[in-house]
Scaffold this active site. Structure first.
Site, PDB file in Angstrom:
ATOM      1  CG  ASP A  63      -1.831   1.234   1.397  1.00  0.00           C
ATOM      2  OD1 ASP A  63      -1.899   1.773   0.220  1.00  0.00           O
ATOM      3  OD2 ASP A  63      -2.322   1.402   2.302  1.00  0.00           O
TER       4      ASP A  63
ATOM      5  CG  ASP B 220      -6.142   2.882   0.290  1.00  0.00           C
ATOM      6  OD1 ASP B 220      -5.175   2.276   0.351  1.00  0.00           O
ATOM      7  OD2 ASP B 220      -6.817   3.309  -0.609  1.00  0.00           O
TER       8      ASP B 220
ATOM      9  CG  ASP C  94      -1.612   1.560  -3.511  1.00  0.00           C
ATOM     10  OD1 ASP C  94      -0.199   1.313  -3.910  1.00  0.00           O
ATOM     11  OD2 ASP C  94      -1.735   2.464  -2.863  1.00  0.00           O
TER      12      ASP C  94
ATOM     13  CG  ASP D 163      -6.630 -12.384 -13.633  1.00  0.00           C
ATOM     14  OD1 ASP D 163      -7.530 -12.997 -14.324  1.00  0.00           O
ATOM     15  OD2 ASP D 163      -6.244 -12.628 -12.476  1.00  0.00           O
TER      16      ASP D 163
ATOM     17  CG  ASP E 162     -11.457 -15.652 -13.752  1.00  0.00           C
ATOM     18  OD1 ASP E 162     -10.865 -16.103 -12.853  1.00  0.00           O
ATOM     19  OD2 ASP E 162     -12.471 -15.468 -13.706  1.00  0.00           O
TER      20      ASP E 162
ATOM     21  CD  GLU F 184      -9.306 -20.083 -12.312  1.00  0.00           C
ATOM     22  OE1 GLU F 184      -9.423 -20.272 -11.219  1.00  0.00           O
ATOM     23  OE2 GLU F 184     -10.078 -19.272 -13.000  1.00  0.00           O
TER      24      GLU F 184
ATOM     25  CG  HIS G 267      -6.335 -15.146  -6.474  1.00  0.00           C
ATOM     26  ND1 HIS G 267      -5.676 -15.837  -7.424  1.00  0.00           N
ATOM     27  CD2 HIS G 267      -7.643 -14.895  -6.698  1.00  0.00           C
ATOM     28  CE1 HIS G 267      -6.528 -16.009  -8.360  1.00  0.00           C
ATOM     29  NE2 HIS G 267      -7.821 -15.609  -7.727  1.00  0.00           N
ATOM     30  CG  ASP G 268      -9.117 -18.273  -6.478  1.00  0.00           C
ATOM     31  OD1 ASP G 268      -9.704 -17.252  -6.002  1.00  0.00           O
ATOM     32  OD2 ASP G 268      -8.971 -18.761  -7.975  1.00  0.00           O
TER      33      ASP G 268
HETATM   34  C1  NOJ Z   1     -11.304 -17.451 -10.497  1.00  0.00           C
HETATM   35  C2  NOJ Z   1     -10.750 -16.676  -9.837  1.00  0.00           C
HETATM   36  O1  NOJ Z   1      -9.268 -17.149  -9.567  1.00  0.00           O
HETATM   37  C3  NOJ Z   1     -11.332 -16.583  -8.562  1.00  0.00           C
HETATM   38  O2  NOJ Z   1     -10.850 -15.748  -7.516  1.00  0.00           O
HETATM   39  C4  NOJ Z   1     -12.746 -15.802  -8.750  1.00  0.00           C
HETATM   40  O3  NOJ Z   1     -13.513 -15.932  -7.699  1.00  0.00           O
HETATM   41  C5  NOJ Z   1     -13.460 -16.933  -9.926  1.00  0.00           C
HETATM   42  N1  NOJ Z   1     -12.645 -17.078 -10.761  1.00  0.00           N
HETATM   43  C6  NOJ Z   1     -14.471 -15.928 -10.475  1.00  0.00           C
HETATM   44  O4  NOJ Z   1     -13.899 -14.923 -11.399  1.00  0.00           O
END
Ligand code: NOJ
Length: 541
Positions: free
Chosen positions: A21, A25, A29, A98, A194, A236, A310-311
């Protein structure tokens, strides 16, 4: 195989909200990212995959885009984006953007117009039906949302505020192409698509993944946009088998360069259940799955290699031991993964061994998927402890806590209030600490990254799993011309004796990399220490 720039490099994924950051905030960023480019350069990364930075109401942290041509205010503006790309390019780092084109935000102009009624020019940019069917959203519940105004339902495979785009509509496809060409002209070096295997869906026949027109759409997109440029494309795909992945990544078919596949990622859940239904990892299946992907795509396509994003939960907490052997197991997992063939994707914080979090209350969590599941399961009668345990193991916020830069206030991520709590272990696990210790996970990653760049055997060597039924050791070879790597990983915290197959003892060897200071020589019996990883570089005498 034709050599490509993405065979040599490691991609580093940045989740911008949690990286750095700059304006205090509490939210990461673009300027924050710019301030850390030298750090990434030093690590040796060749490209950055930037999770979405477009305008978004942030229902799903940017994976719900309301304007593809602008940057979300919290992250900066288009000038910052220009500066970021220029600063990256001056350091020889490429930018992979992305691209979320399966759905938009419900605040996107197209959807707002579409909602006005059946006559709207944009109505068919989305999927509308008079009656819902049984298809479910990936986040839980029905995939259909009622629209009172038109007395129809629209389709959404994620949150109801993420309506799915209708790829059958050629006008929509043209608009997507225009947008992709805009970003290519802007200077980006590639795209991560995605949930791309959902765009060919055929909802009336209950098909969501791998629909009948998926590959046709991708070939069209390739022809009209990125196919003409030297960029990296990765899709993905939660539903890919090696055969399907070959369709995407066979260079002759002109679709994408590679896909993310999630077979090993899905092994620690109950059969038929959702990811929240926890089950112990079947290690033999785990090894065989890697092996299947490595061998099936050899000479036909290209793999991506990753254990985090990140998932996903942090891999050191998931497959390693983040308490007693955090450093050893993080290095072992990196060795096991990044000595394989394909393009590696390192997720922010992985290089310092960041771990999962256990926030005491559901109120500390932010992720829409986890909050939806919590509500749903509470209603279904699950007890809170069970739900929280699933979140601790698999929740996406595990990966989304802020990057730990130092042991000072807020881990030096922000001087404001962070948008999500910081993992308390930042006092011990942080970049400053890692940089000050030559034995840290960071330097191990740096070494692995430079080995990949240097050695053709790492890039192109044929993969072969050995000791495939061993319950604790993950071992394989990579063979290229007359050179061979022997990669040995003790996947668990016990000491383990390994009987080395004879063929390797007749070879000349050196040790390429190992996660213990006192290195084990290559001999008939090796006493492997907890989470020990060794890579021998052998040559036929
Ligand atoms: C896959 C992304 O990696 C995830 O973070 C997102 O929630 C879903 N696609 C929907 O876009």
């Amino acid at each position: 195989m034709t050599r490509k720039w993405w065979h040599d490099i490691v991609v580093y994924q940045i989740y911008p909200r949690s990286f750095m950051d700059n304006n205090d905030d509490g939210i990461g960023d673009l300027k924050g990212i710019i301030s850390k480019l030298d750090y990434l350069k030093d690590l040796g990364v060749g490209a950055i995959w930037l999770s979405p930075v477009n305008k978004s109401p942030n229902v799903d942290n940017g994976y719900d885009i309301s304007d593809y041509y602008d940057v979300m205010d919290e992250f900066g503006n288009m000038d910052d984006m220009r500066l970021l790309i220029d600063e990256m390019h001056s350091r020889n780092i490429k930018l992979i953007m992305d691209l979320v084109v399966n759905h938009t935000s419900d605040e996107h102009y197209w959807f707002k117009e579409a909602k006005k009624g059946k006559e709207s020019k944009y109505r068919d940019y989305y999927i509308w039906r008079d009656k819902p069917n049984e298809l479910e959203s990936n986040f839980g519940g029905s995939a259909w949302e009622y629209d009172e105004n038109s007395n129809q339902y629209y389709f959404h495979l994620h949150d109801k505020r993420q309506p799915d785009l209708n790829w059958e509509n050629p006008l929509l496809r043209k608009d997507i192409e225009k947008m992709i060409n805009f970003w290519l002209d802007f200077g980006v070096d590639g795209f991560r698509f995605d949930v791309i295997d959902l765009i060919g869906k055929d909802v009336d026949n209950l098909i969501t993944k791998n629909g009948p027109k998926l590959h046709e759409y991708l070939q069209e997109l390739n022809r009209n946009t990125f196919g003409k440029r030297d960029v990296l494309t990765v899709g993905e795909t939660w539903g890919a088998t090696p055969e399907i992945a070959t369709l995407y990544s066979d260079p002759e078919r002109n679709e994408l360069n590679m896909v993310f596949q999630f077979e090993v990622i899905s092994l620690d859940k109950k059969e038929g259940g959702r990811k929240w239904d926890l089950a112990p990892l079947d290690f033999i299946k785990f090894k065989k799955s890697f092996s299947k992907w490595q061998t099936s795509l050899y000479g036909k396509g290209w793999n991506s290699i990753f254990g985090n994003n990140h998932d996903l939960p942090r891999m050191v907490s998931r497959w390693g031991n983040d308490k007693i052997y955090r450093v050893e197991s993080a290095k072992m997992l990196a060795t096991m993964l990044y000595m394989q063939m394909g393009t590696p994707y390192v997720y922010q914080g992985e290089e310092i061994g960041m771990t999962n979090v256990k926030f005491p209350s559901i109120d500390d969590y932010n992720d829409i998927e986890c909050l939806t599941m919590y509500k749903e399961r509470l209603q279904q009668g699950y007890n809170i402890e069970e739900i929280m345990n699933s979140i601790y193991a698999k929740g996406r916020d595990n990966a989304r806590t802020p990057m730990q830069w130092s042991n000072r206030e807020n881990a030096s991520f922000t001087k404001g209030t962070p948008w999500i709590k910081i993992n308390e272990n930042y006092k011990e696990i942080n970049v400053e600490q890692a940089l000050s210790n030559k034995e840290s996970i960071y330097y191990y990653y740096k070494n692995l990254i430079s080995l990949r760049k240097k050695l053709d055997v790492v890039k192109y060597g044929k993969f072969e799993l050995i000791l495939e039924n061993d319950k604790e050791i993950f071992a394989y070879t990579r063979t290229y011309k007359n050179g061979q790597l022997l990669v040995i990983c003790n996947f668990y915290g016990n000491t383990k004796q390994m009987i080395v197959p004879k063929e390797f003892l007749e070879k000349e060897y050196s040790i390429l990399i190992s996660n213990y200071k006192e290195r084990n020589k290559l001999k008939e019996k090796i006493q492997l220490r907890p989470y020990e990883a060794i890579v021998y570089n052998t040559k036929t005498i």
